[in-house]
Design a protein around this motif. Structure first.
Motif, PDB file in Angstrom:
ATOM      1  N   ALA A  43      57.423  14.860  17.186  1.00  0.00           N
ATOM      2  CA  ALA A  43      56.785  14.919  18.674  1.00  0.00           C
ATOM      3  C   ALA A  43      57.875  14.795  19.572  1.00  0.00           C
ATOM      4  CB  ALA A  43      55.948  13.521  18.564  1.00  0.00           C
ATOM      5  N   LYS A 103      50.976   6.628  34.969  1.00  0.00           N
ATOM      6  CA  LYS A 103      51.059   7.968  35.406  1.00  0.00           C
ATOM      7  C   LYS A 103      52.001   8.539  34.466  1.00  0.00           C
ATOM      8  CE  LYS A 103      48.071   8.174  38.641  1.00  0.00           C
ATOM      9  NZ  LYS A 103      46.704   8.772  38.545  1.00  0.00           N
ATOM     10  N   ASN A 104      53.001   7.960  33.890  1.00  0.00           N
ATOM     11  CA  ASN A 104      54.009   8.611  33.189  1.00  0.00           C
ATOM     12  C   ASN A 104      53.915   8.255  31.672  1.00  0.00           C
ATOM     13  OD1 ASN A 104      55.144   7.930  35.964  1.00  0.00           O
ATOM     14  ND2 ASN A 104      56.299   9.621  35.061  1.00  0.00           N
ATOM     15  N   PHE A 105      53.852   9.388  30.863  1.00  0.00           N
ATOM     16  CA  PHE A 105      53.855   9.171  29.501  1.00  0.00           C
ATOM     17  C   PHE A 105      54.980   9.938  28.736  1.00  0.00           C
ATOM     18  CE2 PHE A 105      49.672   7.933  31.323  1.00  0.00           C
ATOM     19  CZ  PHE A 105      49.127   7.165  30.312  1.00  0.00           C
ATOM     20  N   THR A 106      55.018   9.250  27.561  1.00  0.00           N
ATOM     21  CA  THR A 106      56.149   9.967  26.876  1.00  0.00           C
ATOM     22  C   THR A 106      55.416  10.689  25.716  1.00  0.00           C
ATOM     23  OG1 THR A 106      57.758   8.045  27.126  1.00  0.00           O
ATOM     24  CG2 THR A 106      57.922   9.403  24.953  1.00  0.00           C
ATOM     25  N   PRO A 107      55.784  11.695  25.021  1.00  0.00           N
ATOM     26  CA  PRO A 107      55.392  12.627  24.040  1.00  0.00           C
ATOM     27  C   PRO A 107      55.221  11.753  22.849  1.00  0.00           C
ATOM     28  CG  PRO A 107      57.084  13.982  25.121  1.00  0.00           C
ATOM     29  CD  PRO A 107      57.188  12.665  25.855  1.00  0.00           C
ATOM     30  N   LYS A 146      51.304  15.751  23.336  1.00  0.00           N
ATOM     31  CA  LYS A 146      52.124  16.433  22.277  1.00  0.00           C
ATOM     32  C   LYS A 146      53.520  16.189  22.725  1.00  0.00           C
ATOM     33  CE  LYS A 146      49.022  20.169  21.090  1.00  0.00           C
ATOM     34  NZ  LYS A 146      48.737  21.599  21.033  1.00  0.00           N
ATOM     35  N   ASN A 163      63.562  17.111  25.273  1.00  0.00           N
ATOM     36  CA  ASN A 163      62.484  17.930  25.882  1.00  0.00           C
ATOM     37  C   ASN A 163      62.441  18.118  27.460  1.00  0.00           C
ATOM     38  OD1 ASN A 163      62.011  15.180  26.667  1.00  0.00           O
ATOM     39  ND2 ASN A 163      59.652  15.578  26.553  1.00  0.00           N
ATOM     40  N   GLY A 214      56.613  19.831  21.588  1.00  0.00           N
ATOM     41  CA  GLY A 214      55.257  19.696  22.366  1.00  0.00           C
ATOM     42  C   GLY A 214      55.525  19.765  23.803  1.00  0.00           C
ATOM     43  N   SER A 215      55.313  18.851  24.439  1.00  0.00           N
ATOM     44  CA  SER A 215      55.533  18.827  26.078  1.00  0.00           C
ATOM     45  C   SER A 215      56.752  18.531  26.524  1.00  0.00           C
ATOM     46  CB  SER A 215      54.639  17.568  26.501  1.00  0.00           C
ATOM     47  OG  SER A 215      53.241  17.855  26.182  1.00  0.00           O
ATOM     48  N   VAL A 237      50.544  16.971  33.497  1.00  0.00           N
ATOM     49  CA  VAL A 237      49.246  17.080  32.652  1.00  0.00           C
ATOM     50  C   VAL A 237      47.894  16.622  33.686  1.00  0.00           C
ATOM     51  CG1 VAL A 237      47.833  16.043  30.463  1.00  0.00           C
ATOM     52  CG2 VAL A 237      50.392  16.303  30.503  1.00  0.00           C
ATOM     53  N   ASP A 290      46.633  13.602  37.810  1.00  0.00           N
ATOM     54  CA  ASP A 290      47.687  14.120  37.063  1.00  0.00           C
ATOM     55  C   ASP A 290      48.620  13.084  36.424  1.00  0.00           C
ATOM     56  OD1 ASP A 290      47.205  16.554  38.010  1.00  0.00           O
ATOM     57  OD2 ASP A 290      48.634  16.532  39.845  1.00  0.00           O
ATOM     58  N   ILE A 291      49.073  13.170  35.156  1.00  0.00           N
ATOM     59  CA  ILE A 291      50.181  12.476  34.789  1.00  0.00           C
ATOM     60  C   ILE A 291      51.485  13.308  34.429  1.00  0.00           C
ATOM     61  CG2 ILE A 291      48.418  10.777  33.718  1.00  0.00           C
ATOM     62  CD1 ILE A 291      50.495  12.515  31.178  1.00  0.00           C
ATOM     63  N   THR A 292      52.648  12.428  34.496  1.00  0.00           N
ATOM     64  CA  THR A 292      53.730  13.191  34.184  1.00  0.00           C
ATOM     65  C   THR A 292      54.421  12.840  32.907  1.00  0.00           C
ATOM     66  OG1 THR A 292      54.213  13.314  36.429  1.00  0.00           O
ATOM     67  CG2 THR A 292      56.019  13.840  34.956  1.00  0.00           C
ATOM     68  N   VAL A 293      54.918  13.770  32.185  1.00  0.00           N
ATOM     69  CA  VAL A 293      55.415  13.577  30.896  1.00  0.00           C
ATOM     70  C   VAL A 293      56.892  13.278  31.033  1.00  0.00           C
ATOM     71  CG1 VAL A 293      55.950  14.618  28.747  1.00  0.00           C
ATOM     72  CG2 VAL A 293      53.943  15.424  29.723  1.00  0.00           C
ATOM     73  N   ASN A 294      57.251  12.229  30.400  1.00  0.00           N
ATOM     74  CA  ASN A 294      58.666  11.589  30.471  1.00  0.00           C
ATOM     75  C   ASN A 294      59.529  12.544  29.784  1.00  0.00           C
ATOM     76  OD1 ASN A 294      57.810   9.434  31.818  1.00  0.00           O
ATOM     77  ND2 ASN A 294      57.201   8.279  29.959  1.00  0.00           N
ATOM     78  N   VAL A 340      62.346  12.651  26.960  1.00  0.00           N
ATOM     79  CA  VAL A 340      62.870  11.779  25.947  1.00  0.00           C
ATOM     80  C   VAL A 340      64.412  12.082  25.712  1.00  0.00           C
ATOM     81  CG1 VAL A 340      62.378  10.948  23.607  1.00  0.00           C
ATOM     82  CG2 VAL A 340      60.424  11.698  25.093  1.00  0.00           C
ATOM     83  N   ARG A 398      45.610  20.202  28.973  1.00  0.00           N
ATOM     84  CA  ARG A 398      46.847  20.793  28.232  1.00  0.00           C
ATOM     85  C   ARG A 398      47.890  20.065  27.801  1.00  0.00           C
ATOM     86  NH1 ARG A 398      47.894  26.406  31.504  1.00  0.00           N
ATOM     87  NH2 ARG A 398      46.219  27.555  30.931  1.00  0.00           N
TER      88      ARG A 398
END
Lengths: 163, 467
Positions: free
Chosen positions: B34, A53-57, A163, B109, B38-39, B45, B69-73, B75, A86
């Motif tokens: 990246a 559920k968590n992703f890094t750009p 992204k 980010n 970006g995010s 997301v 939903d996923i959450t962007v980490n 960095v 998005r």
């Protein structure tokens, strides 16, 4: 005796009408998100898919759309429409070739095969030039599946890069 | 039927596809950046899928949807140190302090804490101070990006002085406030940014700003197809317009903050030589590949007073030995460090020459002198002033500094601020004379000592009669 036959016929008719009324297609869907993870197994590094559920750009999200027709009648002309989330870029070639797979670059107004996804741009000196859309310009994915038989399930999948 | 079975491809095809994908990803111009473009961290997301279908008779059914939903980490990234001022610094005297101001800007980010530290080292002609440099332990900086829903994307913008511009930014799911603690819906903070923060817009190639954060909105994510974005108002308080720039999705809005590092000087080994040491600031975001470690050199200039005492026989001039000197107070008369003698009843004149032989200012300069034995201090000698007056309290000494002469009386009623003041406990042998000398000196005893800059000299003369 004729009275009984008439009643029985009426009962059969009512039963058949009711059965027809009860028959229905009933599609449900759910979405699974996964990422690749490198693990060591028996001294060897292997890649496996894990729920995430968590992703890094820069990471790849593996989306799997699981559908099931839990009804007792076939579903037809099923159209699965999935906007590219998005902040993500579609990974070319990652969508499963299920049914009729097409893409959109205009927010879902029109869909075409990748090779036919073109647009025109103005060029220096006047005139226009036709260009083929790159995967990062894709806005939607669509699968059209002719028939989902009653009681069956299936899945489609695709990948995007954060992204 | 399991439709996924139709997706089975040959191994060769998959290999080619994977290679093409890798090639495409490598060719993307933003792939190397990246992490930066970006995010934003904490971005939701949301993927919302719709299935339209019909029944077996072709009758359309109610569409079904599903969302995930996923959450962007966030960095971690090495922060940037924008500036240090003044650089290099300069100070004087052991224990003196030098304050440096650094502007630290996040490159992450998302919001995060940046640990700070500082250390002195590389001393030249100086000991490293036992007092380590003082700096805050950490700062928490916010960061977000311009949301793809922003209407100004693709349109050139110029922000006039005192004007503002507002950007839609991704919903942060209220993960944090501006200190790293948990946030809340509508808490007027988004991804660590809050009213009053200093921020820059980063295009990936250029920075625009700094701006001051104005109004921040932080709505609930909601249940729509995409999470509801928040917004950040950026105010231009720079005194000049900023731009033009053409914003794009993914441009960062990054916070910067000024921090001060206070370095304390150690002890200069030889004040007659240049001294310096290097202070290193360390700024680290946990998880980043490296810390930013800017250095600043502090040059230390310390004063050192050298004093030489001379004497001459006023009544019967004697050619002495050792060192010789004249003074601005007595014209061509020559004083000696040795070999001067006299008989009872004769007058001797002493000259004290004070010189700053160090590289910096000597401050709080004062001198004391005890009356020689078998002698009596002369007050109101005829040569120390043309103005007749009472002998008690009399003029007992003259001082010269910076080409100005001060007339000193035993009861501290004479003297000139910024030149010299003096007093004496008496006129008999063993009495103590005290002199405050140099720039900014006063008639306060003790505590009114003055300043001699490097190479500056001051002179004091007084006369005694041999008993």
């Amino acid at each position: 005796m004729r009275k009984y036959v008439a009643s029985f016929t009426l009962l059969i008719a009512v039963f058949m009408l009711s059965a027809a009324a009860w028959a229905a297609a009933d599609v449900e869907i759910r979405i699974k998100t996964e990422k690749e993870k490198v693990v060591t197994k028996d001294g060897q590094k292997v890649t496996k898919m894990v729920a995430a559920k968590n992703f890094t750009p820069g990471e790849i999200i593996h989306y799997t759309v699981l559908y099931r027709n839990k009804g007792n009648e076939d579903a037809t002309k099923a159209v699965i429409n999935d906007p590219i989330p998005r902040g993500c870029i579609y990974i070319p070639g990652s969508a499963t070739e299920t049914g009729d797979l097409t893409f959109s670059i205009d927010g879902g107004k029109t869909y075409k095969k990748p090779a036919l996804l073109t647009y025109e741009v103005k060029v220096t000196g006047g005139g226009t030039e036709k260009r083929t859309a790159s995967p990062e310009e894709y806005t939607n994915i669509r699968w059209v599946i002719d028939r989902i038989p009653a009681g069956t399930n299936g899945k489609v999948s695709f990948q995007v890069k954060v992204k | 039927m399991t439709t996924s079975s139709k997706n089975k491809s040959s191994g060769l095809f998959k290999g080619v596809l994977a290679a093409m994908t890798l090639l495409w990803m490598t060719a993307l111009p933003f792939s190397a950046q990246a992490v930066l473009q970006g995010s934003a961290g904490n971005t939701i997301v949301r993927n919302t899928i719709t299935v339209n279908y019909s029944d077996a008779r072709g009758t359309g059914q109610t569409p079904v949807t599903a969302s995930v939903d996923i959450t962007v980490n966030t960095v971690a990234a090495t922060p940037t140190i924008l500036s240090v001022a003044p650089s290099p610094g300069s100070t004087d005297g052991a224990g003196a302090t030098q304050v440096y101001t650094y502007r630290i800007r996040t490159n992450s980010n998302g919001p995060g804490s940046i640990a700070l530290g500082a250390a002195d080292g590389s001393p030249t002609n100086i000991t490293v101070s036992v007092t380590p440099p003082n700096v805050a332990a950490s700062i928490y900086l916010g960061s977000t990006v311009i949301d793809p829903s922003e209407a100004k994307i693709g349109a050139a913008q110029t922000v006039a002085n005192l004007a503002s511009i507002t950007f839609a930014v991704p919903n942060d799911n209220h993960a944090v406030n501006n200190t790293g603690a948990a946030g809340a819906v509508n808490d007027l903070m988004i991804n660590g940014l809050i009213l009053g923060d200093l921020v820059y817009i980063y295009s990936g190639a250029a920075y625009y700003g700094p701006f001051t954060v104005g109004t921040v909105t932080d709505p609930a994510a909601g249940a729509t197809a995409t999470a509801a974005p928040g917004s950040v108002q950026l105010i231009n308080n720079t005194g000049a317009s900023i731009g033009p720039f053409t914003p794009a999705y993914g441009w960062q809005i990054v916070e910067a903050r000024d921090v001060t590092v206070t370095a304390t000087q150690g002890v200069v080994a030889d004040p007659t030589l240049d001294a310096s040491w290097i202070t290193t600031l360390t700024a680290t975001m946990a998880g980043a590949a490296a810390a930013n470690t800017p250095t600043v050199t502090t040059n230390a200039h310390m004063g050192r007073i050298a004093i030489t005492k001379y004497v001459r026989n006023v009544t019967t001039p004697v050619v002495g030995g050792g060192l010789t000197s004249t003074s601005p107070l007595t014209g061509a008369n020559v004083f000696y460090t040795t070999g001067v003698n006299g008989k009872p009843g004769e007058y001797l004149e002493y000259l004290a020459v004070l010189t700053d032989t160090g590289k910096g200012n000597a401050t709080a300069v004062y001198a004391t002198d005890v009356m020689p034995t078998y002698s009596t201090l002369v007050t109101f000698p005829a040569t120390y002033g043309t103005t007749p007056g009472s002998a008690i309290p009399g003029i007992f000494a003259l001082a010269s500094f910076n080409a100005t002469t001060a007339i000193l009386r035993t009861n501290n009623t004479g003297g000139t601020n910024g030149v010299a003041h003096g007093q004496s406990t008496g006129i008999t042998a063993g009495s103590t004379m005290t002199f405050n000398i140099g720039a900014a000196c006063t008639n306060v005893f003790p505590g009114g000592g003055g300043t001699l800059a490097t190479t500056q000299t001051a002179y004091v003369i007084y006369q005694v009669k041999i008993d």
